[in-house]
Write a protein that holds these residues in place. Structure first.
Motif, PDB file in Angstrom:
ATOM      1  N   ALA A  21     -24.042  20.125  55.697  1.00  0.00           N
ATOM      2  CA  ALA A  21     -25.036  19.605  54.759  1.00  0.00           C
ATOM      3  C   ALA A  21     -24.301  19.097  53.529  1.00  0.00           C
ATOM      4  CB  ALA A  21     -26.015  20.707  54.384  1.00  0.00           C
ATOM      5  N   LYS A  22     -24.634  17.893  53.111  1.00  0.00           N
ATOM      6  CA  LYS A  22     -23.978  17.346  51.932  1.00  0.00           C
ATOM      7  C   LYS A  22     -24.918  16.439  51.167  1.00  0.00           C
ATOM      8  CE  LYS A  22     -21.390  14.501  55.077  1.00  0.00           C
ATOM      9  NZ  LYS A  22     -20.092  13.981  55.418  1.00  0.00           N
ATOM     10  N   VAL A  23     -24.614  16.277  49.875  1.00  0.00           N
ATOM     11  CA  VAL A  23     -25.416  15.399  49.043  1.00  0.00           C
ATOM     12  C   VAL A  23     -25.209  13.961  49.494  1.00  0.00           C
ATOM     13  CG1 VAL A  23     -25.403  16.945  47.040  1.00  0.00           C
ATOM     14  CG2 VAL A  23     -23.629  15.223  47.260  1.00  0.00           C
ATOM     15  N   GLU A  24     -26.163  13.121  49.174  1.00  0.00           N
ATOM     16  CA  GLU A  24     -26.078  11.722  49.589  1.00  0.00           C
ATOM     17  C   GLU A  24     -25.006  10.983  48.794  1.00  0.00           C
ATOM     18  OE1 GLU A  24     -29.537   9.563  50.485  1.00  0.00           O
ATOM     19  OE2 GLU A  24     -30.618  11.330  51.179  1.00  0.00           O
ATOM     20  N   LYS A  25     -24.479   9.930  49.399  1.00  0.00           N
ATOM     21  CA  LYS A  25     -23.365   9.192  48.815  1.00  0.00           C
ATOM     22  C   LYS A  25     -23.726   8.584  47.460  1.00  0.00           C
ATOM     23  CE  LYS A  25     -19.830   5.885  50.087  1.00  0.00           C
ATOM     24  NZ  LYS A  25     -19.320   5.010  51.131  1.00  0.00           N
ATOM     25  N   SER A  26     -24.873   7.930  47.366  1.00  0.00           N
ATOM     26  CA  SER A  26     -25.314   7.332  46.112  1.00  0.00           C
ATOM     27  C   SER A  26     -26.825   7.137  46.152  1.00  0.00           C
ATOM     28  CB  SER A  26     -24.618   5.993  45.882  1.00  0.00           C
ATOM     29  OG  SER A  26     -25.029   5.419  44.662  1.00  0.00           O
ATOM     30  N   ILE A  27     -27.487   7.547  45.081  1.00  0.00           N
ATOM     31  CA  ILE A  27     -28.942   7.400  44.965  1.00  0.00           C
ATOM     32  C   ILE A  27     -29.236   6.745  43.627  1.00  0.00           C
ATOM     33  CG2 ILE A  27     -31.154   8.590  44.873  1.00  0.00           C
ATOM     34  CD1 ILE A  27     -29.809  10.958  46.262  1.00  0.00           C
ATOM     35  N   PHE A  28     -30.030   5.693  43.646  1.00  0.00           N
ATOM     36  CA  PHE A  28     -30.472   5.027  42.426  1.00  0.00           C
ATOM     37  C   PHE A  28     -31.973   5.204  42.310  1.00  0.00           C
ATOM     38  CE2 PHE A  28     -32.176   1.311  40.207  1.00  0.00           C
ATOM     39  CZ  PHE A  28     -31.497   1.425  39.006  1.00  0.00           C
ATOM     40  N   GLY A  29     -32.471   5.530  41.107  1.00  0.00           N
ATOM     41  CA  GLY A  29     -33.902   5.736  40.968  1.00  0.00           C
ATOM     42  C   GLY A  29     -34.387   5.596  39.543  1.00  0.00           C
ATOM     43  N   ILE A  30     -35.705   5.673  39.406  1.00  0.00           N
ATOM     44  CA  ILE A  30     -36.357   5.709  38.097  1.00  0.00           C
ATOM     45  C   ILE A  30     -37.190   6.984  38.050  1.00  0.00           C
ATOM     46  CG2 ILE A  30     -36.390   3.208  37.741  1.00  0.00           C
ATOM     47  CD1 ILE A  30     -39.300   3.205  38.617  1.00  0.00           C
ATOM     48  N   GLN A  31     -37.316   7.554  36.863  1.00  0.00           N
ATOM     49  CA  GLN A  31     -38.099   8.767  36.696  1.00  0.00           C
ATOM     50  C   GLN A  31     -38.927   8.673  35.428  1.00  0.00           C
ATOM     51  OE1 GLN A  31     -35.054  11.893  36.887  1.00  0.00           O
ATOM     52  NE2 GLN A  31     -35.956  12.556  38.808  1.00  0.00           N
ATOM     53  N   ALA A  32     -40.071   9.343  35.449  1.00  0.00           N
ATOM     54  CA  ALA A  32     -40.946   9.381  34.285  1.00  0.00           C
ATOM     55  C   ALA A  32     -41.287  10.826  33.961  1.00  0.00           C
ATOM     56  CB  ALA A  32     -42.215   8.594  34.554  1.00  0.00           C
ATOM     57  N   THR A  33     -41.472  11.084  32.676  1.00  0.00           N
ATOM     58  CA  THR A  33     -41.965  12.364  32.195  1.00  0.00           C
ATOM     59  C   THR A  33     -43.331  12.105  31.570  1.00  0.00           C
ATOM     60  OG1 THR A  33     -40.937  12.087  30.022  1.00  0.00           O
ATOM     61  CG2 THR A  33     -39.631  13.194  31.714  1.00  0.00           C
ATOM     62  N   LEU A  34     -43.912  13.115  30.945  1.00  0.00           N
ATOM     63  CA  LEU A  34     -45.181  12.927  30.265  1.00  0.00           C
ATOM     64  C   LEU A  34     -45.072  11.796  29.250  1.00  0.00           C
ATOM     65  CD1 LEU A  34     -48.076  13.839  29.735  1.00  0.00           C
ATOM     66  CD2 LEU A  34     -47.176  15.496  28.086  1.00  0.00           C
ATOM     67  N   ILE A  35     -43.992  11.811  28.472  1.00  0.00           N
ATOM     68  CA  ILE A  35     -43.693  10.725  27.533  1.00  0.00           C
ATOM     69  C   ILE A  35     -42.214  10.411  27.695  1.00  0.00           C
ATOM     70  CG2 ILE A  35     -43.590  10.008  25.140  1.00  0.00           C
ATOM     71  CD1 ILE A  35     -45.723  12.015  24.516  1.00  0.00           C
ATOM     72  N   GLY A  36     -41.898   9.355  28.384  1.00  0.00           N
ATOM     73  CA  GLY A  36     -40.510   8.960  28.567  1.00  0.00           C
ATOM     74  C   GLY A  36     -40.272   8.381  29.941  1.00  0.00           C
ATOM     75  N   ILE A  37     -39.195   7.622  30.038  1.00  0.00           N
ATOM     76  CA  ILE A  37     -38.817   6.985  31.300  1.00  0.00           C
ATOM     77  C   ILE A  37     -37.303   6.821  31.316  1.00  0.00           C
ATOM     78  CG2 ILE A  37     -39.098   4.626  30.422  1.00  0.00           C
ATOM     79  CD1 ILE A  37     -40.290   4.007  33.283  1.00  0.00           C
TER      80      ILE A  37
END
Length: 184
Positions: A21-37
């Motif tokens: 089991a290993k982490v993925e090579k590369s992950i790109f993403g966007i994330q949001a919080t209650l106030i913030g991105i």
């Protein structure tokens, strides 16, 4: 006989390395919080360790005597987190997904907040106190479907103010986050 033993060793080593089991090579993403991105990238350093980098707008709500009522502000921040996903093997052995690095993690989160600009509902807020923080954190990250993620984490650490606005140079900082996101 020596060649047969070497061949068996090589095949066994190859078979076990394919199931690790290993982490993925590369992950790109966007994330949001209650106030913030934020936008982020997570890059594999080893089977269980990734380096997460994040650029975003961190937000907060405020109220009190210093301001005229309630409001919000958004400020830029940069975050670097070497994450150790310590339970990937256990998740795989129980038949649980580790897609998009779904697992529990520990990280020494490094957060830099520069005084570049402020987006605020209160026009009297024109700047922030630049600072850098080191926050050891524990968290979980899970994937829903193929692209959606959520993440929860908490920690307590040290913040160093880069000017003398608060008449002190450092303080203790508490961090808790809940983020939802989309990975590409």
């Amino acid at each position: 006989m020596k060649k047969i033993i070497l061949l068996i060793f090589a095949l066994t080593n190859y078979a076990f390395s394919q199931n690790t089991a290993k982490v993925e090579k590369s992950i790109f993403g966007i994330q949001a919080t209650l106030i913030g991105i934020s936008v982020n990238n997570e890059m594999r350093l080893s089977n269980q360790i990734s380096l997460r980098s994040e650029v975003g707008l961190d937000g907060a709500l405020f109220w009190g005597t210093r301001t005229k009522g309630t409001g919000f502000y958004l400020i830029p921040d940069l975050v670097i987190e070497p994450r150790w996903y310590y339970n990937l093997e256990k998740r795989v052995s129980k038949g649980k997904s580790i897609k998009k690095n779904s697992g529990n993690f520990l990280t020494p989160s490094i957060v830099y907040v520069p005084d570049l600009f402020v987006i605020s509902s209160d026009k009297s807020i024109t700047g922030v106190v630049p600072r850098i923080a080191l926050i050891p954190k524990w968290g979980i990250k899970r994937t829903i479907g193929d692209h959606f993620t959520y993440e929860v984490g908490t920690g307590i650490g040290y913040v160093h103010y880069l000017n003398n606005y608060y008449n002190k140079s450092s303080d203790v900082i508490f961090d808790i986050h809940f983020k939802i996101g989309y990975t590409f």
